[in-house]
Design an enzyme around this catalytic site. Structure first.
Site, short mmCIF file in Angstrom:
data_model
loop_
_atom_site.label_atom_id
_atom_site.label_comp_id
_atom_site.label_asym_id
_atom_site.label_seq_id
_atom_site.Cartn_x
_atom_site.Cartn_y
_atom_site.Cartn_z
CB CYS A 101 -2.18 3.81 -3.95
SG CYS A 101 -3.33 2.46 -4.23
CG HIS A 126 -2.11 -0.84 1.13
ND1 HIS A 126 -2.97 -0.78 0.06
CD2 HIS A 126 -2.61 -1.79 1.98
CE1 HIS A 126 -3.94 -1.66 0.24
NE2 HIS A 126 -3.75 -2.28 1.38
#
Length: 378
Positions: free
Chosen positions: A241, A184
């Site tokens: 991301c 992430h």
């Protein structure tokens, strides 16, 4: 129920204690286990045979049952011997002397048993380590892997930061370094005013980020970009991301084929000591990246969209015995992800995001302008 292993093919099968016959699921050998009453006390007789069918004459009392279980461990099945953790590539200590020439730090974070668990990171680590070891022939002792499975160290904040130190230890002219991260990524308001054009710092999330915090782009820049001396090249591949400028590199290559200035408005220096840093990112700073099954042959294997297309670009050119450039890799990733999005399959898997909508454009950034038609090499 006991799990026992066939002596012929070593296939492990379940063996219920009440079974009269059992067929090995591997080589299909049939074994017969028969129980008969005997007049001898605590006696167990084994009738051996050279055929596939064998029988055991057992008394029905508890003592004989215990002996039977003992016998089953020897004939014709045996319990598998305890195995030590294999010495897999990357299972090296942070204290190991950094290998001269080429070395890589691979981090894969799955966030197991957490709210935002990822299914593709484990596969990403396997595929990226295979690319480095098998395709580019990195020495096994020069690839440090941080992952949530044995025998690797977990990708905690402390271990990732120590991994940066290991990667940069004693860098010398001619060294080729790789930093790969699958996990992430987030963004937050810039800590230092005027440090970011858009006002946001980008981050990567270690497995313990909720307790110990994220690793910010400013830190990553200081840790693995600034120390690069002349003749040293770092390639970063970041599948997360908000990863566009995760290394805070001062030059960004846009999809139109032009280098843009990404230097901080404050004028702070984000370059190297003379070396070169190049970063492939999964998406723009404001975008989200994804896990997907669409690039899997079986459509069951979850991987990061950026990771799998990056690897495919390199391997397919290798299969054609052609060289591939930085521009070639970027074009392949853009087109593959674009086509997958049109097919709808791109959204079928678990997303590498905290939301549902995805718009993903891989990005290339660097510490200096260079000709992207140059052959990509590690």
């Amino acid at each position: 129920m006991e799990a026992l292993t066939c002596k012929k093919c070593r296939r492990t099968s379940s063996l219920p204690s009440s079974a009269q016959r059992i067929r090995c699921y591997g080589c299909k050998t049939v074994y017969s286990l028969s129980t008969t009453t005997t007049t001898t006390t605590d006696a167990v007789r084994y009738k051996g045979s050279t055929t596939d069918e064998r029988s055991l004459d057992l008394s029905k009392n508890k003592t004989e049952a215990k002996l039977c279980r003992s016998l089953r461990r020897k004939l014709p099945f045996t319990n598998p011997a305890p195995q030590q953790s294999p010495s897999l590539p990357g299972a090296i200590s942070l204290d190991n002397e950094a290998h001269r020439g080429r070395r890589a730090l691979i981090c894969g974070v799955s966030y197991k048993n957490q709210k935002h668990e990822l299914k593709g990171s484990a596969q990403d680590v396997k595929k990226m380590s295979s690319l480095l070891l098998d395709h580019y022939h990195f020495p096994a002792e020069s690839v440090l892997i941080l992952a949530e499975q044995e025998p690797y160290l977990p990708p905690t904040r402390r271990h990732i930061e120590a991994g940066f130190e290991w990667l940069m230890r004693g860098v010398q002219r001619g060294d080729s370094l790789v930093f790969y991260f699958s996990g992430h990524g987030k963004r937050q308001r810039e800590v230092v005013r005027g440090d970011e054009i858009d006002g946001f710092d980008e981050t990567i999330c270690p497995v313990d980020f909720e307790e110990n915090g994220m690793i910010v782009d400013n830190y990553i820049n200081r840790a693995i970009v600034r120390p690069l001396v002349p003749g040293v090249t770092l390639h970063a591949i970041i599948d997360s991301c908000h990863s566009g400028t995760i290394l805070d590199l001062p030059h960004v290559y846009d999809i139109k084929g032009k280098w843009e200035d990404n230097s901080p408005p404050s004028g702070a220096y984000k370059g190297t000591k003379g070396g070169k840093a190049i970063c492939f990112s999964a998406c723009e700073d404001y975008q989200l990246a994804a896990d997907t099954t669409v690039f899997s042959k079986s459509e069951k294997e979850m991987t990061g969209a950026m990771t799998i297309t990056f690897i495919q670009a390199i391997k397919k050119s290798g299969d054609r015995k052609e060289k591939i450039s930085y521009q070639g890799i970027m074009n392949y990733m853009h087109e593959s992800i674009k086509q997958a999005g049109k097919s709808g399959g791109f959204f079928a898997g678990i997303h590498r995001i905290f939301h549902r909508r995805i718009l993903q454009d891989p990005l290339l950034s660097s510490s200096e302008d260079f000709d992207t038609s140059t052959e990509f090499m590690l």
